[in-house]
Design a protein around this motif. Sequence first.
Motif, PDB file in Angstrom:
ATOM      1  N   ASN A   4      54.264  33.577  23.289  1.00  0.00           N
ATOM      2  CA  ASN A   4      55.422  34.285  23.803  1.00  0.00           C
ATOM      3  C   ASN A   4      56.270  33.285  24.592  1.00  0.00           C
ATOM      4  O   ASN A   4      55.940  32.962  25.737  1.00  0.00           O
ATOM      5  CB  ASN A   4      54.968  35.437  24.701  1.00  0.00           C
ATOM      6  CG  ASN A   4      56.120  36.241  25.252  1.00  0.00           C
ATOM      7  OD1 ASN A   4      57.270  35.835  25.200  1.00  0.00           O
ATOM      8  ND2 ASN A   4      55.808  37.397  25.804  1.00  0.00           N
ATOM      9  N   ALA A   6      58.942  33.621  26.187  1.00  0.00           N
ATOM     10  CA  ALA A   6      59.445  34.173  27.447  1.00  0.00           C
ATOM     11  C   ALA A   6      58.436  33.957  28.582  1.00  0.00           C
ATOM     12  O   ALA A   6      58.815  33.946  29.753  1.00  0.00           O
ATOM     13  CB  ALA A   6      59.754  35.657  27.289  1.00  0.00           C
ATOM     14  N   ARG A   7      57.169  33.791  28.241  1.00  0.00           N
ATOM     15  CA  ARG A   7      56.129  33.524  29.238  1.00  0.00           C
ATOM     16  C   ARG A   7      55.835  32.033  29.357  1.00  0.00           C
ATOM     17  O   ARG A   7      54.890  31.631  30.034  1.00  0.00           O
ATOM     18  CB  ARG A   7      54.834  34.250  28.876  1.00  0.00           C
ATOM     19  CG  ARG A   7      54.928  35.742  29.026  1.00  0.00           C
ATOM     20  CD  ARG A   7      53.555  36.333  28.713  1.00  0.00           C
ATOM     21  NE  ARG A   7      53.543  37.743  28.980  1.00  0.00           N
ATOM     22  CZ  ARG A   7      52.934  38.299  30.013  1.00  0.00           C
ATOM     23  NH1 ARG A   7      52.295  37.551  30.873  1.00  0.00           N
ATOM     24  NH2 ARG A   7      52.956  39.589  30.179  1.00  0.00           N
ATOM     25  N   GLY A   8      56.598  31.215  28.652  1.00  0.00           N
ATOM     26  CA  GLY A   8      56.375  29.778  28.688  1.00  0.00           C
ATOM     27  C   GLY A   8      55.209  29.328  27.835  1.00  0.00           C
ATOM     28  O   GLY A   8      54.682  28.239  28.011  1.00  0.00           O
ATOM     29  N   GLU A   9      54.795  30.177  26.901  1.00  0.00           N
ATOM     30  CA  GLU A   9      53.652  29.861  26.056  1.00  0.00           C
ATOM     31  C   GLU A   9      54.053  28.989  24.875  1.00  0.00           C
ATOM     32  O   GLU A   9      55.196  28.991  24.443  1.00  0.00           O
ATOM     33  CB  GLU A   9      53.007  31.149  25.538  1.00  0.00           C
ATOM     34  CG  GLU A   9      52.416  32.008  26.631  1.00  0.00           C
ATOM     35  CD  GLU A   9      51.878  33.327  26.133  1.00  0.00           C
ATOM     36  OE1 GLU A   9      51.167  33.979  26.919  1.00  0.00           O
ATOM     37  OE2 GLU A   9      52.161  33.731  24.983  1.00  0.00           O
ATOM     38  N   ARG A  22      49.140  28.683  27.688  1.00  0.00           N
ATOM     39  CA  ARG A  22      49.982  29.285  28.727  1.00  0.00           C
ATOM     40  C   ARG A  22      49.794  28.484  30.014  1.00  0.00           C
ATOM     41  O   ARG A  22      48.715  28.466  30.593  1.00  0.00           O
ATOM     42  CB  ARG A  22      49.618  30.739  28.986  1.00  0.00           C
ATOM     43  CG  ARG A  22      50.520  31.331  30.096  1.00  0.00           C
ATOM     44  CD  ARG A  22      50.071  32.679  30.548  1.00  0.00           C
ATOM     45  NE  ARG A  22      50.441  33.680  29.560  1.00  0.00           N
ATOM     46  CZ  ARG A  22      50.077  34.955  29.661  1.00  0.00           C
ATOM     47  NH1 ARG A  22      49.344  35.364  30.679  1.00  0.00           N
ATOM     48  NH2 ARG A  22      50.438  35.813  28.757  1.00  0.00           N
ATOM     49  N   SER A  24      49.835  28.724  33.197  1.00  0.00           N
ATOM     50  CA  SER A  24      49.800  29.552  34.403  1.00  0.00           C
ATOM     51  C   SER A  24      49.565  28.653  35.620  1.00  0.00           C
ATOM     52  O   SER A  24      49.155  27.495  35.501  1.00  0.00           O
ATOM     53  CB  SER A  24      48.676  30.578  34.305  1.00  0.00           C
ATOM     54  OG  SER A  24      47.419  29.920  34.324  1.00  0.00           O
ATOM     55  N   CYS A  62      45.159  24.956  29.739  1.00  0.00           N
ATOM     56  CA  CYS A  62      46.208  25.955  29.488  1.00  0.00           C
ATOM     57  C   CYS A  62      45.854  26.931  28.363  1.00  0.00           C
ATOM     58  O   CYS A  62      46.650  27.825  28.069  1.00  0.00           O
ATOM     59  CB  CYS A  62      47.540  25.262  29.174  1.00  0.00           C
ATOM     60  SG  CYS A  62      48.262  24.426  30.614  1.00  0.00           S
ATOM     61  N   LYS A  64      45.027  30.022  26.629  1.00  0.00           N
ATOM     62  CA  LYS A  64      45.100  31.405  27.120  1.00  0.00           C
ATOM     63  C   LYS A  64      43.786  32.136  26.896  1.00  0.00           C
ATOM     64  O   LYS A  64      43.231  32.730  27.801  1.00  0.00           O
ATOM     65  CB  LYS A  64      46.262  32.125  26.435  1.00  0.00           C
ATOM     66  CG  LYS A  64      46.460  33.535  26.912  1.00  0.00           C
ATOM     67  CD  LYS A  64      47.653  34.162  26.240  1.00  0.00           C
ATOM     68  CE  LYS A  64      47.749  35.626  26.587  1.00  0.00           C
ATOM     69  NZ  LYS A  64      48.774  36.287  25.806  1.00  0.00           N
ATOM     70  N   GLN A  97      57.811  23.504  31.061  1.00  0.00           N
ATOM     71  CA  GLN A  97      57.400  24.534  32.020  1.00  0.00           C
ATOM     72  C   GLN A  97      56.978  23.911  33.345  1.00  0.00           C
ATOM     73  O   GLN A  97      57.267  24.467  34.413  1.00  0.00           O
ATOM     74  CB  GLN A  97      56.265  25.388  31.449  1.00  0.00           C
ATOM     75  CG  GLN A  97      56.679  26.220  30.256  1.00  0.00           C
ATOM     76  CD  GLN A  97      57.875  27.086  30.562  1.00  0.00           C
ATOM     77  OE1 GLN A  97      57.913  27.789  31.565  1.00  0.00           O
ATOM     78  NE2 GLN A  97      58.876  27.018  29.713  1.00  0.00           N
ATOM     79  N   ARG A 102      58.241  27.509  36.105  1.00  0.00           N
ATOM     80  CA  ARG A 102      58.130  28.936  35.800  1.00  0.00           C
ATOM     81  C   ARG A 102      56.835  29.502  36.274  1.00  0.00           C
ATOM     82  O   ARG A 102      55.800  29.003  36.207  1.00  0.00           O
ATOM     83  CB  ARG A 102      58.247  29.176  34.302  1.00  0.00           C
ATOM     84  CG  ARG A 102      59.659  29.283  33.865  1.00  0.00           C
ATOM     85  CD  ARG A 102      59.671  29.818  32.485  1.00  0.00           C
ATOM     86  NE  ARG A 102      61.047  30.050  32.096  1.00  0.00           N
ATOM     87  CZ  ARG A 102      61.416  30.538  30.974  1.00  0.00           C
ATOM     88  NH1 ARG A 102      60.534  30.868  30.079  1.00  0.00           N
ATOM     89  NH2 ARG A 102      62.663  30.736  30.689  1.00  0.00           N
TER      90      ARG A 102
END
Length: 102
Positions: A4, A6-9, A22, A24, A62, A64, A97, A102
Amino acid sequence: MSANPARGEAAIRVAGGALVLRPSFAALVAAEQELGPLFALVERAAEGRLTLGEMVALFWHCLKDRPEGLTREAFGEGVAAGGLAAATPALRVLIGQILAGR
């Protein structure tokens, strides 16, 4: 599972399967604990001095959802087998990212 944006994935293919990365906060903190300051990592990448081991470590932290039974060694072998050209788009997303915060 697809990444995704939009989630920086980002997505990377390893051993024929698509894995989602991801960046995070927890993942980046873990990567930084292993690799040192993330801005230094970004600088090495910009200068073409990022090692394969560093890239795999960043990706590993990273991931997920790690598939059951996937070891870091097997993951690294899969990234290497896929080639640097295939891993570069995911690396670009993660570095973007890191810089964007983000």
